[in-house]
Design a protein around this motif. Structure first.
Motif, PDB file in Angstrom:
ATOM      1  N   LYS A   1      47.762  35.522  36.957  1.00  0.00           N
ATOM      2  CA  LYS A   1      47.594  34.355  36.096  1.00  0.00           C
ATOM      3  C   LYS A   1      46.964  33.216  36.905  1.00  0.00           C
ATOM      4  N   ASP A   2      47.361  33.146  38.139  1.00  0.00           N
ATOM      5  CA  ASP A   2      46.845  32.161  39.070  1.00  0.00           C
ATOM      6  C   ASP A   2      45.330  32.275  39.252  1.00  0.00           C
ATOM      7  N   ALA A   3      44.830  33.495  39.325  1.00  0.00           N
ATOM      8  CA  ALA A   3      43.395  33.716  39.500  1.00  0.00           C
ATOM      9  C   ALA A   3      42.615  33.220  38.289  1.00  0.00           C
ATOM     10  N   LEU A   4      43.211  33.335  37.127  1.00  0.00           N
ATOM     11  CA  LEU A   4      42.583  32.804  35.918  1.00  0.00           C
ATOM     12  C   LEU A   4      42.459  31.290  36.014  1.00  0.00           C
ATOM     13  N   LEU A   5      43.509  30.652  36.494  1.00  0.00           N
ATOM     14  CA  LEU A   5      43.481  29.193  36.646  1.00  0.00           C
ATOM     15  C   LEU A   5      42.369  28.775  37.602  1.00  0.00           C
ATOM     16  N   TYR A   6      42.207  29.530  38.660  1.00  0.00           N
ATOM     17  CA  TYR A   6      41.137  29.232  39.612  1.00  0.00           C
ATOM     18  C   TYR A   6      39.767  29.348  38.957  1.00  0.00           C
ATOM     19  N   GLU A   7      39.591  30.404  38.199  1.00  0.00           N
ATOM     20  CA  GLU A   7      38.322  30.612  37.490  1.00  0.00           C
ATOM     21  C   GLU A   7      37.948  29.375  36.672  1.00  0.00           C
TER      22      GLU A   7
ATOM     23  N   ALA B   1      44.367  40.683  22.244  1.00  0.00           N
ATOM     24  CA  ALA B   1      44.228  41.658  23.320  1.00  0.00           C
ATOM     25  C   ALA B   1      45.619  42.018  23.841  1.00  0.00           C
ATOM     26  N   SER B   2      45.652  42.699  24.961  1.00  0.00           N
ATOM     27  CA  SER B   2      46.930  43.136  25.508  1.00  0.00           C
ATOM     28  C   SER B   2      47.078  42.685  26.952  1.00  0.00           C
ATOM     29  N   LYS B   3      48.301  42.794  27.406  1.00  0.00           N
ATOM     30  CA  LYS B   3      48.590  42.385  28.767  1.00  0.00           C
ATOM     31  C   LYS B   3      47.865  43.267  29.790  1.00  0.00           C
ATOM     32  N   GLY B   4      47.792  44.536  29.472  1.00  0.00           N
ATOM     33  CA  GLY B   4      47.072  45.449  30.348  1.00  0.00           C
ATOM     34  C   GLY B   4      45.623  45.024  30.525  1.00  0.00           C
ATOM     35  N   GLY B   5      45.017  44.630  29.419  1.00  0.00           N
ATOM     36  CA  GLY B   5      43.641  44.146  29.479  1.00  0.00           C
ATOM     37  C   GLY B   5      43.508  42.912  30.345  1.00  0.00           C
ATOM     38  N   PHE B   6      44.481  42.047  30.239  1.00  0.00           N
ATOM     39  CA  PHE B   6      44.458  40.838  31.056  1.00  0.00           C
ATOM     40  C   PHE B   6      44.461  41.174  32.535  1.00  0.00           C
ATOM     41  N   TYR B   7      45.442  41.997  32.933  1.00  0.00           N
ATOM     42  CA  TYR B   7      45.581  42.278  34.360  1.00  0.00           C
ATOM     43  C   TYR B   7      44.532  43.273  34.859  1.00  0.00           C
ATOM     44  N   HIS B   8      43.800  43.828  33.939  1.00  0.00           N
ATOM     45  CA  HIS B   8      42.632  44.605  34.358  1.00  0.00           C
ATOM     46  C   HIS B   8      41.514  43.665  34.808  1.00  0.00           C
ATOM     47  N   ASN B   9      41.450  42.491  34.185  1.00  0.00           N
ATOM     48  CA  ASN B   9      40.374  41.546  34.477  1.00  0.00           C
ATOM     49  C   ASN B   9      40.739  40.471  35.493  1.00  0.00           C
TER      50      ASN B   9
ATOM     51  N   LYS C   1      37.045  39.342  29.484  1.00  0.00           N
ATOM     52  CA  LYS C   1      37.282  38.328  30.518  1.00  0.00           C
ATOM     53  C   LYS C   1      36.877  36.940  30.044  1.00  0.00           C
ATOM     54  N   GLN C   2      35.670  36.873  29.477  1.00  0.00           N
ATOM     55  CA  GLN C   2      35.186  35.582  28.998  1.00  0.00           C
ATOM     56  C   GLN C   2      36.047  35.048  27.868  1.00  0.00           C
TER      57      GLN C   2
END
Lengths: 211, 211
Positions: free
Chosen positions: A51-57, A39-47, A9-10
């Motif tokens: 994509k929007d939530a990442l922007l918020y973070e 990494a992989s897309k699965g890993g991304f959406y696991h965390n 995630k970090q």
DNA sequence: CCCTAATAACCGACTGGTCGGTTTGCATTT
DNA sequence: AAATGCAAACCGACCAGTCGGTTATTAGGG
């Protein structure tokens, strides 16, 4: 909110801040982010939920830090002039640490979904209020010129400093310390009353022979 | 460059400025633009090489106007202080006329292709140079404090004014004239030397009882 | 003034590619 | 064996740009 150490995630956040800043949120695909860190897309959406939530973070990391530091600066000093200088210094200092975050913060906030956008908007107002309070307190104590509307003065200072994210380059000829000094000097000359100018002088640039 | 009257091209520009400003370049499709003015996609691509070319058009209309007006303001006056005030007034005045263009200009310039981007970048530098020249001339005549680096002063002024596009609302409680007055007052206090302050005073806010 | 021809302006269905998000599968850990 | 963390193939929606065709505008000869 569990305690993270050095998670995927970090690494996603760190990488995407840089990518978003360079090419913009819309021009950076999730595929590219995960490819960039191996990494992989699965890993991304696991965390991340999206994509929007990442922007918020990314937004939240930055604005929360600014508010925390500004509040500390306010508490640490006890006169309007010293508080104002500390607040300006805090804000410019953040640019050395979070320049990518700031660019994303100011260029991509429109891409936030409505709910996230509202939270960030509130935090932004919170910050503005801290600065404006200092201005108003200074006007009441007679340190700052009361004939200037506090809201406009606040936005003038914020604008002056914030705009640096558009032109300041760490590799350029000017350091952020230099810029901070000039900005503080200008603001103090602009709003401090004649009778309070003595306290302000210690924060100002010593006269040197012309360019 | 033939003489246009009230063409589809103009209607496309007018509509897309508003749409881009509201939702951002990437969130506005060509389909939506043409649907909004009751035209077709074929008509769009008859008038513009690409969606990107439309974005450039919007940029150019704005920045070219600013440069033209600023140059006129410079030529019209003959002292650094009056020129500076005229330049600031010109810039803030543009915000009443071109607020949508400005938002697009500062938020979407990254979406320009390399060639367009270079042209706009040059025009931006051109504008900055006009302002910085006034500052430097004022420092040489002794009107402006020479101990402040002209580049930083220039960017401070530009930042202060430009940032208004982020917060100024024409429907809000403050008028652009009010804001301009306060900004001019602050800048003059910040950079005018003591011996030149007399000329500057006529451009300043009269003291009124506190808020 | 009218008719014709040529050109410019405009239309809208279609396409090829892209990208956010899902699903399934496979290790490793507990 | 059950949960966790990640991989990779996959899907469906979306969108810039194309292209063959239609309508409006202008030019010129009779």
């Amino acid at each position: 909110m569990p305690m993270e150490k050095k998670t995927l995630k970090q690494r996603i956040v760190d990488a995407s801040v840089v990518l978003f800043q360079q090419d913009g949120y819309h021009n950076v695909t999730v595929d590219r982010i995960v490819e960039h860190i191996g990494a992989s897309k699965g890993g991304f959406y696991h965390n991340f939920k999206s994509k929007d939530a990442l922007l918020y973070e990314i937004h939240d990391v930055f604005i929360s830090y600014v508010i925390r530091q500004s509040q500390e600066a306010y508490d640490k000093y006890d006169t309007p002039i010293s508080r104002l200088c500390a607040l300006m210094q805090t804000l410019t200092h953040v640019f050395d640490l979070y320049q990518e975050h700031i660019t994303v913060f100011y260029e991509e906030s429109r891409s936030l979904s409505a709910e996230y956008s509202a939270i960030i908007h509130d935090k932004r107002s919170h910050y503005r209020k801290i600065l404006q309070t200092v201005i108003e307190e200074g006007q009441q104590t007679g340190d700052f010129r009361a004939e200037l509307p506090a809201t406009i003065v606040t936005m003038a200072i914020v604008g002056m400093i914030n705009w640096t994210y558009k032109w300041f380059k760490q590799s350029g000829p000017l350091t952020m310390e230099e810029i901070t000094k000039v900005f503080s000097d200008m603001v103090l000359h602009a709003i401090v009353t004649e009778q309070a100018m003595e306290e302000a002088i210690q924060f100002m640039i010593k006269d040197k022979p012309a360019i």
